[in-house]
Design a protein around this motif. Structure first.
Motif, PDB file in Angstrom:
ATOM      1  N   SER A  56      -1.371  18.630  40.652  1.00 15.43           N
ATOM      2  CA  SER A  56      -0.469  19.853  40.205  1.00 15.43           C
ATOM      3  C   SER A  56       0.905  19.780  40.128  1.00 15.43           C
ATOM      4  CB  SER A  56      -0.815  20.898  41.335  1.00 15.43           C
ATOM      5  OG  SER A  56      -0.320  20.428  42.674  1.00 15.43           O
ATOM      6  N   ASP A  57       1.435  18.932  41.080  1.00 15.05           N
ATOM      7  CA  ASP A  57       3.020  18.523  40.936  1.00 15.05           C
ATOM      8  C   ASP A  57       3.057  18.017  39.298  1.00 15.05           C
ATOM      9  OD1 ASP A  57       3.717  19.276  43.405  1.00 15.05           O
ATOM     10  OD2 ASP A  57       2.473  17.367  43.967  1.00 15.05           O
ATOM     11  N   LEU A  58       2.286  17.048  39.112  1.00 16.07           N
ATOM     12  CA  LEU A  58       2.476  16.236  37.451  1.00 16.07           C
ATOM     13  C   LEU A  58       2.083  17.656  36.439  1.00 16.07           C
ATOM     14  CD1 LEU A  58       0.147  13.034  38.287  1.00 16.07           C
ATOM     15  CD2 LEU A  58       2.550  13.536  38.813  1.00 16.07           C
ATOM     16  N   ALA A  59       1.360  18.302  36.836  1.00 14.06           N
ATOM     17  CA  ALA A  59       1.032  19.557  35.678  1.00 14.06           C
ATOM     18  C   ALA A  59       2.432  20.065  35.587  1.00 14.06           C
ATOM     19  CB  ALA A  59      -0.255  20.019  35.985  1.00 14.06           C
ATOM     20  N   PHE A  60       2.943  20.744  36.608  1.00 11.28           N
ATOM     21  CA  PHE A  60       4.171  21.396  36.656  1.00 11.28           C
ATOM     22  C   PHE A  60       5.283  20.783  35.937  1.00 11.28           C
ATOM     23  CE2 PHE A  60       3.336  23.384  41.174  1.00 11.28           C
ATOM     24  CZ  PHE A  60       2.010  23.760  40.629  1.00 11.28           C
ATOM     25  N   ARG A  61       5.470  19.686  36.083  1.00 10.37           N
ATOM     26  CA  ARG A  61       6.439  18.776  35.425  1.00 10.37           C
ATOM     27  C   ARG A  61       6.114  18.659  34.118  1.00 10.37           C
ATOM     28  NH1 ARG A  61      10.644  16.256  38.302  1.00 10.37           N
ATOM     29  NH2 ARG A  61      10.064  15.957  40.733  1.00 10.37           N
ATOM     30  N   ALA A  62       5.031  18.447  33.616  1.00  6.42           N
ATOM     31  CA  ALA A  62       4.750  18.723  32.103  1.00  6.42           C
ATOM     32  C   ALA A  62       4.821  19.800  31.545  1.00  6.42           C
ATOM     33  CB  ALA A  62       3.267  18.138  31.980  1.00  6.42           C
ATOM     34  N   VAL A  63       4.734  20.912  32.236  1.00  5.46           N
ATOM     35  CA  VAL A  63       4.836  22.401  31.784  1.00  5.46           C
ATOM     36  C   VAL A  63       6.452  22.647  31.656  1.00  5.46           C
ATOM     37  CG1 VAL A  63       4.678  24.798  31.913  1.00  5.46           C
ATOM     38  CG2 VAL A  63       2.582  23.228  32.399  1.00  5.46           C
ATOM     39  N   GLU A  64       6.861  22.040  32.394  1.00  4.90           N
ATOM     40  CA  GLU A  64       8.598  22.069  32.408  1.00  4.90           C
ATOM     41  C   GLU A  64       9.039  21.339  31.378  1.00  4.90           C
ATOM     42  OE1 GLU A  64       8.747  22.689  37.292  1.00  4.90           O
ATOM     43  OE2 GLU A  64       9.666  20.678  36.387  1.00  4.90           O
ATOM     44  N   ASP A  65       8.733  20.263  31.092  1.00 11.01           N
ATOM     45  CA  ASP A  65       8.997  19.442  29.882  1.00 11.01           C
ATOM     46  C   ASP A  65       8.669  20.131  28.606  1.00 11.01           C
ATOM     47  OD1 ASP A  65      10.031  17.115  28.536  1.00 11.01           O
ATOM     48  OD2 ASP A  65       8.226  16.794  27.932  1.00 11.01           O
ATOM     49  N   LEU A  66       7.524  20.909  28.594  1.00 11.38           N
ATOM     50  CA  LEU A  66       7.311  21.576  27.342  1.00 11.38           C
ATOM     51  C   LEU A  66       8.232  22.687  27.143  1.00 11.38           C
ATOM     52  CD1 LEU A  66       3.626  22.755  26.496  1.00 11.38           C
ATOM     53  CD2 LEU A  66       5.540  24.531  26.705  1.00 11.38           C
ATOM     54  N   LEU A  67       8.634  23.343  28.319  1.00  9.54           N
ATOM     55  CA  LEU A  67       9.585  24.457  28.156  1.00  9.54           C
ATOM     56  C   LEU A  67      11.060  24.044  27.677  1.00  9.54           C
ATOM     57  CD1 LEU A  67       8.478  26.454  31.411  1.00  9.54           C
ATOM     58  CD2 LEU A  67       8.380  27.182  29.047  1.00  9.54           C
ATOM     59  N   ARG A  68      11.346  22.742  28.399  1.00  6.41           N
ATOM     60  CA  ARG A  68      12.520  22.251  27.650  1.00  6.41           C
ATOM     61  C   ARG A  68      12.592  22.100  26.202  1.00  6.41           C
ATOM     62  NH1 ARG A  68      12.712  19.418  32.533  1.00  6.41           N
ATOM     63  NH2 ARG A  68      11.381  17.801  31.732  1.00  6.41           N
ATOM     64  N   ARG A  69      11.554  21.446  25.818  1.00 11.16           N
ATOM     65  CA  ARG A  69      11.411  21.073  24.293  1.00 11.16           C
ATOM     66  C   ARG A  69      11.411  22.175  23.639  1.00 11.16           C
ATOM     67  NH1 ARG A  69       8.573  15.565  23.162  1.00 11.16           N
ATOM     68  NH2 ARG A  69       8.577  14.608  25.248  1.00 11.16           N
ATOM     69  N   HIS A  70      10.584  23.286  23.806  1.00 10.26           N
ATOM     70  CA  HIS A  70      10.332  24.528  22.884  1.00 10.26           C
ATOM     71  C   HIS A  70      10.882  25.610  23.473  1.00 10.26           C
ATOM     72  CE1 HIS A  70       7.145  21.839  20.928  1.00 10.26           C
ATOM     73  NE2 HIS A  70       6.986  21.416  22.080  1.00 10.26           N
ATOM     74  N   GLY A  71      11.584  25.745  24.486  1.00  7.23           N
ATOM     75  CA  GLY A  71      12.344  26.839  24.864  1.00  7.23           C
ATOM     76  C   GLY A  71      11.400  27.865  25.714  1.00  7.23           C
ATOM     77  N   ASP A  72      12.015  28.756  26.417  1.00  4.69           N
ATOM     78  CA  ASP A  72      11.350  29.515  27.582  1.00  4.69           C
ATOM     79  C   ASP A  72      10.175  30.422  26.968  1.00  4.69           C
ATOM     80  OD1 ASP A  72      12.988  28.420  29.573  1.00  4.69           O
ATOM     81  OD2 ASP A  72      14.484  30.051  29.673  1.00  4.69           O
ATOM     82  N   HIS A  73      10.366  30.621  25.769  1.00  4.55           N
ATOM     83  CA  HIS A  73       9.428  31.759  25.108  1.00  4.55           C
ATOM     84  C   HIS A  73       8.133  31.185  24.810  1.00  4.55           C
ATOM     85  CE1 HIS A  73      11.039  29.287  21.818  1.00  4.55           C
ATOM     86  NE2 HIS A  73       9.758  29.581  21.114  1.00  4.55           N
ATOM     87  N   ALA A  74       7.965  29.664  25.053  1.00  3.93           N
ATOM     88  CA  ALA A  74       6.854  28.810  24.639  1.00  3.93           C
ATOM     89  C   ALA A  74       5.606  29.406  25.316  1.00  3.93           C
ATOM     90  CB  ALA A  74       6.909  27.456  24.740  1.00  3.93           C
ATOM     91  N   LEU A  75       5.909  30.009  26.778  1.00  4.00           N
ATOM     92  CA  LEU A  75       4.621  30.513  27.283  1.00  4.00           C
ATOM     93  C   LEU A  75       4.313  31.812  27.182  1.00  4.00           C
ATOM     94  CD1 LEU A  75       5.185  28.230  30.558  1.00  4.00           C
ATOM     95  CD2 LEU A  75       3.648  27.790  28.763  1.00  4.00           C
TER      96      LEU A  75
END
Ligand code: COA
Length: 334
Positions: A56-75
């Motif tokens: 779960s920690d690794l998954a959280f970090r990957a989603v945080e990276d997705l938000l960094r790359r694409h912006g907060d609206h990505a989710l």
């Protein structure tokens, strides 16, 4: 499929734990050598989760990276979370529910177990959800803490695996982009070649299940070479393409010899193949999204490029797909 709706990947983020274990490090703790590991597999090092770091920690970090790359609206608007993993924190609750809570998503959530092809299975499920109208936006994650389930006293498996995560958003995309084909297969007749116990005692054919991952490497190797060939040929044909239309081949990163065999069968030059197995080893469901991220970060993916992904694993299972990448390709690590 309804021609008017096609799903594609619109955002991606990845994570690999900072702790690196090299082949030389393994030489200190088991009877192996850098030469053996490199020549048989192409692996030079692997990233390993910390003792208190789980899937779960690794998954959280990957989603945080997705938000960094694409912006907060990505989710925004994500209404389903799928975590493909073989190493969930718990059998229940699903790791996907932990992701849903962590990012406060108004979404359904479930885990998907299809061994290493799990991430392709997850984007396949996401594609079906989106194209049927059932969901608007699916967060499809591959996350793996495999080093926690390998037997560190078994040199034939311990040297092969690593940890990591990749998160992707799948939603409707305009022509000509999106996931153009999806090949998903399984042959449970090969279940005894790669297995690990959960609550069962043995497989239907009597093979006992153990506490750690057990693998018949030679049989998995032969299966992998065969299926990488047939599944890629099928995925390319079902996308209405020929191998030369493939801009980038992104295979499961298990073994460089398996990757090379598949590339040769497709007659693709080395520069059209993504190889990260040297850096990460086999981190299962995380391997393809991590490899795509590497290609993006290196500027190797442009809008309109056809990516061919393929994977194989326990089950035995396999999966392949052709994805025409969109103009969001430029979202790279800052
Ligand atoms: N270091 C040194 N020697 C090792 C070793 C290691 N880490 N692991 C195994 N060996 C030894 C074996 O004991 C064997 O010794 P022996 O000949 O004295 O019995 C020898 O190396 C050869 O083993 P073999 O199994 O024939 O090697 P291989 O060429 O098939 O390579 C794999 C082994 C595991 C690398 C290869 O079979 C493979 O990659 N298979 C696919 C695995 C895979 O991708 N799994 C993930 C699925 S998602």
């Amino acid at each position: 499929m309804n021609d008017a709706v096609r799903a594609g990947i619109t955002a991606l983020g990845v994570y690999a734990p900072p702790k690196v274990v090299s082949n030389a490090d393994l030489e200190q703790i088991m009877d192996t050598s850098d030469e053996w590991i490199t020549s048989r597999t192409g692996i030079r090092r692997r990233h390993v989760a910390a003792d208190d770091e789980f899937t779960s920690d690794l998954a959280f970090r990957a989603v945080e990276d997705l938000l960094r790359r694409h912006g907060d609206h990505a989710l925004n608007g994500v209404d389903m979370v799928i975590v493909a993993t073989n190493t969930p924190d718990a059998l229940f609750p699903a790791t996907a529910a932990l992701v849903q809570e962590r990012f406060k998503l108004r979404a359904g959530a479930f885990d998907l177990l299809a061994a290493c092809p799990g991430w392709i299975y997850a984007i396949g499920a996401a594609k079906a959800f989106v194209e049927s109208g059932q969901c608007r936006k699916v967060l499809a994650i591959g996350a793996e803490a495999l080093t926690k389930v390998v037997d560190w006293d078994d040199r034939s498996t311990a040297v092969l695996f690593g940890d990591g995560a990749g998160a992707t958003v799948v939603e409707r995309v305009p022509e000509p982009y999106g996931i153009k084909s999806m090949v998903l297969g399984a042959d449970g007749g090969g279940a005894h070649h790669l297995h690990m116990r959960s609550v069962g005692r043995c497989l239907p054919n009597g093979t006992p299940l153990g506490k750690y991952m057990a693998m018949n490497g030679r049989e998995v190797f032969k299966f992998a070479v065969r299926v990488m060939d047939t599944a890629t040929v099928q995925a390319v044909a079902e996308a209405g393409l020929v191998p030369d239309d493939i801009s980038l081949f992104v295979p499961h990163q298990a073994n460089l010899r398996i990757i090379d065999a598949a590339r040769e069968r497709l007659r693709l030059p080395p520069e059209r193949v993504v190889v990260t197995v040297d850096e990460y080893g086999n981190n299962s469901t995380a391997s393809i999204p991590l490899a795509i991220a590497h290609a993006l970060d290196a500027g190797r993916v442009d809008a309109g490029d056809n990516l061919l992904v393929v994977s194989f694993g326990a089950g035995l299972t396999w999966a392949a797909a052709v994805i025409t990448w969109g103009p969001w390709a430029e979202a790279r690590r800052a």
